[in-house]
Design an enzyme around this catalytic site. Structure first.
Site, PDB file in Angstrom:
ATOM      1  N   GLU A  51       1.532  10.860   0.839  1.00 39.79           N
ATOM      2  CA  GLU A  51       0.345  10.186   1.320  1.00 39.79           C
ATOM      3  C   GLU A  51       0.212  10.390   2.828  1.00 39.79           C
ATOM      4  O   GLU A  51       1.088  10.031   3.596  1.00 39.79           O
ATOM      5  CB  GLU A  51       0.490   8.691   0.986  1.00 39.79           C
TER       6      GLU A  51
ATOM      7  N   ASP B 111       3.760   5.106   0.780  1.00 40.13           N
ATOM      8  CA  ASP B 111       4.273   3.969   1.538  1.00 40.13           C
ATOM      9  C   ASP B 111       4.678   2.841   0.602  1.00 40.13           C
ATOM     10  O   ASP B 111       4.105   2.678  -0.470  1.00 40.13           O
ATOM     11  CB  ASP B 111       3.186   3.421   2.481  1.00 40.13           C
TER      12      ASP B 111
ATOM     13  N   ASP C 174      -1.249  -0.614   0.059  1.00 42.68           N
ATOM     14  CA  ASP C 174      -2.060   0.605   0.035  1.00 42.68           C
ATOM     15  C   ASP C 174      -1.319   1.733  -0.668  1.00 42.68           C
ATOM     16  O   ASP C 174      -1.896   2.470  -1.460  1.00 42.68           O
ATOM     17  CB  ASP C 174      -2.376   1.055   1.464  1.00 42.68           C
TER      18      ASP C 174
ATOM     19  N   ASP D 247       3.956  -0.179   0.627  1.00 44.09           N
ATOM     20  CA  ASP D 247       3.106  -1.353   0.852  1.00 44.09           C
ATOM     21  C   ASP D 247       1.968  -1.352  -0.160  1.00 44.09           C
ATOM     22  O   ASP D 247       1.947  -0.537  -1.084  1.00 44.09           O
ATOM     23  CB  ASP D 247       2.569  -1.366   2.296  1.00 44.09           C
TER      24      ASP D 247
END
Ligand code: 0RA
Length: 654
Positions: free
Chosen positions: A436, A514, A518, A516
């Site tokens: 990403e 990531d 997102d 998280d």
């Protein structure tokens, strides 16, 4: 329910066959329950509940209560006939003891009833016994209550008569063995999802689930309790699955049939989305790879709709052929069959092999759809209009796809400019990381072993595959890059799309996002894409998800990584030597891959000797697809409900 099964002969204790000892199960648990991780742990519940479901299918049980006890033990209570307790003559033991201590001694030889147990899960409740430190069986039968206790499968008591009762049924309480399982923590949601599905598949059956454990860190929330029950069965099931999609006919088409002891039940619903969604089951077990029942269903849909459209001149203006897939675009269906002796095949035994089932399902579904179309000409027209749009779009998509695939041949290597390829040309040892963002892509490129690791950065959120029409997908830069980098292409075979994986360039495709919200959103999106357009790669086990660490704990020159809360706490304890507040300990929370330098990324996430990779199963991809269509679909209420319910998890990064 009372024990009033008059038609069938009384079950004799002697019918129970003795086969193998339970030592083998403890020695090689994987052979019997697949794995000893969380999946295997939950398998024990399915094994017990399947026996209760069998009682339901035989017409003797309408309620099953499953309780997660405070210490992670499980109690399953049903109101079936109760396990027989009479003497087994050959073994000179109570039938109850035989059922609980002898492998494959389920003892149900009634060929007229369908068995879930002995099917795919199929190892019997004695396996659960072998893998438990403690198991207690309580049987209500013939007006009396009997109990027996076991430890690691060995009886600790005789079968004792302990009281009288005016009901029938079985209560199994077991404590999984920590010597066998890597984890002993039951997940409420895993049980809830499966029981909701079971309730839809067995209309009229009530399944009560209760979690009696204390709330953990406030994380799991309050103690939970739910009842799963469906009056409408599969009709409610399709509606439930499609709650975030917009239907184009007001009520699902429903099929029920029986031929040669094979029962067929199907519910189908057209919606405005662009994908086909088949959920198939055999004897209540999900068949993720489909099989002969799904083939029969598809055959009927294609045949009957095509015939109807032709006979009514609805295809007369079309300049190209309508393919099978066009009839099933935006179709959500549930195909459930009950087969007396199912044969499972395929990599994960998730595919039905019985060839006689295809014709049976095709006839039942064909007849029902035929009637439906004759009786509902307006709805028939709406469906055929949608089929025509699908065919037109697919025609455009085929052109777009051919353009993309041809272009690659023309531009030299054909590989995307953003790909940092590896030097090895051997797919077996090669890996590609789908990363990403350009910046994390840069770090990964620095950190990798370029001999066998390739990096493809993906920018931002790739196209929303739920809402996009197929031809738009092939115009998307990130998606084109994935196809060309991986070396796979979509081809038409007898009017169906198939993925050609012969030229697949990497045998490990690693999604690296990531840690998280997102990031997990993007991995969901990528998984959804794989599920819809490259499912074969998931089925063949090529797709993985990287697991970057969540924390680095540092003290002076010592540093180590933690992948979860417990590991973080353990490291702090280790470094502080038990001192409560050691100020020299620094904890870094990694929010994104970008916060690690190339060396850290290599040693934690990419180095094959130290990293953890999670192989994606078709169930993970299916779940991603479901979550995704809910998050991205047109209907707002379910999305809002999901976000509210998951707010605790979604806020961890706030
Ligand atoms: C053997 C034979 C019969 C039922 C069962 C076992 C049985 C097992 C379990 C496990 C959990 N709940 C269960 N309920 C029943 C047939 C009994 C008969 O013919 O009366």
């Amino acid at each position: 329910m009372s024990d009033n099964n008059k038609k069938k002969p009384e079950y004799g204790a002697n019918n129970i066959q003795a086969l193998e000892g339970l030592e083998a199960v403890r020695k090689r648990p994987g052979m019997y329950i697949g794995t000893t991780d969380s999946k295997g742990l939950h398998h024990l519940v399915w094994e017990v509940v399947d026996n209760s479901i069998d009682e339901h299918l035989a017409g003797h049980c309408d309620t099953i209560d499953v309780t997660i006890l405070p210490d992670n033990s499980i109690r399953v209570r049903d109101n079936g006939r109760g396990i027989p307790v009479g003497m087994h003559e050959k073994l000179q033991k109570s039938a109850l003891e035989v059922v609980m201590t002898v492998l494959h001694a389920g003892g149900k030889f009634d060929k007229d009833t369908y068995k879930v147990s002995g099917g795919l899960h199929g190892v019997g409740v004695s396996c659960v016994n072998a893998l438990s430190t403690l198991l207690k069986a309580e049987v209500h039968r013939g007006g009396k209550i009997y109990t027996q206790e076991y430890s690691q499968g060995k009886p600790q008591t005789e079968v004792k008569e302990v009281g009288t009762t005016d009901v029938t049924g079985t209560i199994i309480t077991y404590t999984p063995d920590g010597e066998i399982f890597d984890t002993l923590e039951y997940k409420y949601e895993i049980l809830a999802i499966r029981f909701r599905e079971m309730a839809f598949l067995n209309k009229g059956l009530t399944i009560n689930l209760e979690d009696q454990r204390e709330a953990q860190d406030g994380k799991e929330g309050k103690k939970k309790k739910e009842t799963f029950y469906s009056e409408g069965g599969l009709i409610e099931f399709v509606r439930y699955i499609d709650q975030s999609r917009t239907p184009i006919i007001d009520s699902p088409i429903y099929v029920e049939g029986k031929e040669d002891n094979v029962e067929v039940e199907v519910a189908m619903q057209y919606n405005t989305s662009y994908s086909e969604n088949v959920h198939s089951f055999v004897n209540n077990i999900r068949t993720t790879e489909g099989g002969t029942h799904v083939a029969g269903f598809r055959r009927a849909v294609n045949r009957v709709f095509a015939k109807y459209a032709d006979e009514n001149g609805l295809f007369s203006k079309l300049k190209f052929k309508v393919s099978g897939e066009d009839f099933r675009e935006g179709l959500t269906s549930i195909v459930s069959v009950k087969v007396p002796e199912p044969q499972f095949k395929g990599q994960t035994k998730g595919e039905l092999g019985n060839s006689e089932v295809t014709g049976i399902v095709s006839r039942a579904v064909g007849e029902a759809i035929g009637h439906y179309l004759e009786e509902n000409p307006k709805k028939a027209k709406m469906i055929i209009d949608k089929v025509i749009i699908a065919a037109t779009a697919r025609h455009a998509a085929r052109k777009a796809r051919e353009m993309v695939q041809r272009k690659n041949v023309l531009t030299g290597t054909g590989l995307p400019g953003k790909l940092s390829d590896c030097s090895s040309k051997d797919p077996v040892e090669s890996e590609i990381f789908l990363v990403e963002g350009d910046s994390a892509g840069g770090t990964a490129k620095q950190g990798r072993d370029r001999h066998f690791q390739a990096i493809l950065p993906l920018r931002g959120k790739i196209l929303n595959v739920e809402k996009a029409m197929e031809h738009r997908i092939y115009e998307n830069e990130e998606i084109k890059n994935m196809f060309t980098a991986l070396g796979v292409s979509i081809e038409d075979k007898d009017g169906e799309r198939v993925l050609n994986t012969e030229k697949l360039r990497y045998h490990k495709i690693v999604i690296m996002c990531d840690a998280d919200v997102d990031g997990s959103h993007i991995s969901t999106l990528i998984l959804t894409f794989f599920f819809r357009y490259m499912r074969e790669l998931v089925e063949q086990g090529y797709v993985y998800i990287a697991a970057p660490p969540l924390y680095q704990v540092k003290k002076g020159k010592k540093a180590a990584y933690a992948w979860n809360e417990e590991e973080r706490k353990a490291l702090v304890m280790e470094y502080s030597g038990g001192v409560e507040e050691d100020k020299s300990i620094k904890i870094q929370r990694y929010k994104g891959l970008g916060e690690m330098n190339d060396e850290q990324l290599w040693e934690t996430t990419m180095d094959p000797t130290r990293r953890t990779l999670n192989q994606v199963t078709i169930m993970d991809a299916l779940e991603a697809d479901n979550v995704f269509s809910m998050l991205m679909g047109e209907e707002v209420p379910p999305r809002r409900k999901f976000i509210e319910e998951n707010a605790v998890y979604a806020n961890i990064d706030a």
